[in-house]
Design an enzyme around this catalytic site. Structure first.
Site, PDB file in Angstrom:
ATOM      1  N   GLU A 111       0.556  -0.933  -0.084  1.00  0.00           N
ATOM      2  CA  GLU A 111       0.196   0.074   0.200  1.00  0.00           C
ATOM      3  C   GLU A 111       0.630   1.548   0.180  1.00  0.00           C
ATOM      4  OE1 GLU A 111      -2.829  -0.286   3.041  1.00  0.00           O
ATOM      5  OE2 GLU A 111      -3.745  -2.386   2.293  1.00  0.00           O
ATOM      6  N   LYS A 148     -15.620  -1.906   1.525  1.00  0.00           N
ATOM      7  CA  LYS A 148     -14.695  -2.422   0.509  1.00  0.00           C
ATOM      8  C   LYS A 148     -15.708  -3.106  -0.055  1.00  0.00           C
ATOM      9  CE  LYS A 148     -10.761  -3.258   3.656  1.00  0.00           C
ATOM     10  NZ  LYS A 148     -10.218  -4.518   4.393  1.00  0.00           N
ATOM     11  N   ARG A 178      -8.051  -2.166  -1.297  1.00  0.00           N
ATOM     12  CA  ARG A 178      -7.482  -3.086  -0.664  1.00  0.00           C
ATOM     13  C   ARG A 178      -6.573  -2.932  -0.947  1.00  0.00           C
ATOM     14  NH1 ARG A 178     -11.934  -7.640   0.523  1.00  0.00           N
ATOM     15  NH2 ARG A 178     -10.293  -7.787   1.842  1.00  0.00           N
TER      16      ARG A 178
END
Length: 427
Positions: free
Chosen positions: A205, A337, A366
């Site tokens: 991420e 999500k 995600r």
């Protein structure tokens, strides 16, 4: 109004080099909407099923050709001729075609790709940006970003048990300023890590993964970077955590291996409360395991008035599970999500339920992402006022931030940045 004339899916790769589904929905006017779906690393057990091929000869079993075939055959046949602006009917058609509780027949990855692509095509057809098409007219809030600058847990190969240490630029006056604040802290943190001899490689991420001894050390490092970047911790910038506690909850205990601790639910509640007492922490995601609702109740009773407690694995963006959590008084916020539930309509239903119940919502990416920036539009359309979409590196994360910059520019005086007001439910 135009109708759907073709639905075409393909297998593409996500930000981790794993296959995922991309879908094009064509209308008879020549308009085309395209969407690609993400994939998670730490997942809730009750998430809608992501259909993988399981063929070890292709992509180590992670191919999605079965999901692609479902789109190109039975889903396409079911949607041809339908009105793309009737999102609820489109999604209901997809759910009935699948016929399972967890979308295990067609695959949530197949259904979601089609669901979002239909909405994008419809928005183009009526000449509106997606955030306006879904969110209507009038003033809109840009979201306060949760920027994941230090990674641990399932997102890193280090000794930190907490999965994400994030900064939230609440003192900024606009999203553009918030993004600049985050970027300056990120680059300052990189230099501090390098000076201290820590790796500056980034994780899935975009955050750093220094090999620190204790979770608290990560918070101290972020506060040092915040200060050196010229911002005031606790005023300009607040801290958010994603514990991903289900990952280290075993046999009724929370095992913090990096600190050699095995804590009961009450002890882990006190552990988190101490962190909140000592540092400017405003939000904790998955502070308890999805299997420990009693622990969630303890944590909510202790911290729920002053800290945002976000349910991810425990709610999996499922309106029915969220409703039960609200009834039992656990958490005070929903992580959203879209691939956890697997359709746009169900996602919007969950956000609406949270809002009506006094819970905040945090739109989320995600760990396995694509260049698709849909969640940026969704964050604005739903006025959820918070977004979690990674650090200040990796183009799969920046795609969402850059889309939010464009949206803020397009909205002009109709755009606002809530800052601390995003936490309207806290005392």
């Amino acid at each position: 109004m135009s109708s759907i004339v073709d639905v075409i899916a393909r297998e593409i790769l996500d930000s981790r080099g794993n296959p995922t589904v991309e879908c094009d929905v064509w209308l008879d006017s020549g308009v085309m909407g395209r969407a690609a779906v993400p994939s998670g690393a730490s997942t809730g057990e009750k998430e809608a099923l992501e259909l993988r091929d399981g063929d070890a000869r292709r992509y180590l079993g992670k191919g999605v050709l079965k999901a692609v075939e479902h789109v190109n055959n039975e889903i396409c046949e079911a949607l041809i001729g339908l009105d793309p602006t009737d999102q609820a009917y489109i999604d209901q058609t997809l759910l009935e075609l699948d016929g399972t509780d967890n979308k295990g027949s067609l695959g949530a990855n197949a259904i979601l790709a089609v669901s979002v692509a239909v909405a994008k095509a419809a928005a183009l057809e009526v000449g509106l940006p997606l955030y306006r098409y879904l969110g209507g007219s009038g003033p809109m809030s840009l979201p306060v970003p949760m920027m994941n600058v230090i990674n641990g847990g399932a997102h890193a190969n280090n000794t930190l048990d907490i999965q994400e240490f994030m900064i939230m630029p609440v003192g900024a006056r606009s999203f553009r300023e918030a993004l600049r604040c985050g970027a300056e802290i990120f680059h300052t943190l990189k230099k501090i890590c390098a000076d201290k001899g820590y790796s500056t490689a980034v994780g899935d991420e975009g955050g750093f993964a220094p090999n620190l001894a204790r979770n608290e050390d990560a918070i101290k490092l972020i506060l040092e970077a915040t200060d050196k970047a010229g911002y005031v911790p606790g005023e300009d910038v607040l801290i958010a955590l994603d514990c991903a506690s289900s990952e280290f909850y075993k046999d009724g205990k929370y095992h913090l291996a990096g600190e050699n601790l095995a804590l009961s639910s009450e002890e882990f509640t006190n552990y988190l409360a101490t962190l909140c007492d000592n540092y400017p922490i405003i939000s904790i995601e998955d502070g308890m395991s999805e299997h420990d609702w009693a622990g969630w109740k303890l944590l909510t009773d202790k911290l729920g008035d002053k800290v945002q407690l976000v349910g991810d694995d425990v709610f999996v963006t499922n309106p029915a599970i969220l409703a039960e959590g609200i009834k039992q008084g656990i958490c005070n916020s929903l992580l959203v999500k879209i691939n956890q539930i697997g359709s746009l309509s169900e996602t919007l239903k969950a956000v609406d339920l949270a809002k009506r119940s006094g819970y905040t919502s945090v739109m989320s990416h995600r760990s396995g992402e694509t260049e698709d920036s849909t969640i940026a539009d969704l964050a604005v359309a739903t006025n959820c006022m918070q977004i979690k979409t990674g650090s200040l590196s990796r183009s799969d994360r920046m795609a969402k931030y850059n889309q939010l910059l464009r949206i803020e520019e397009e909205l002009g005086s109709a755009a606002s940045y809530p800052g601390r007001a995003a936490f309207y439910h806290l005392k």
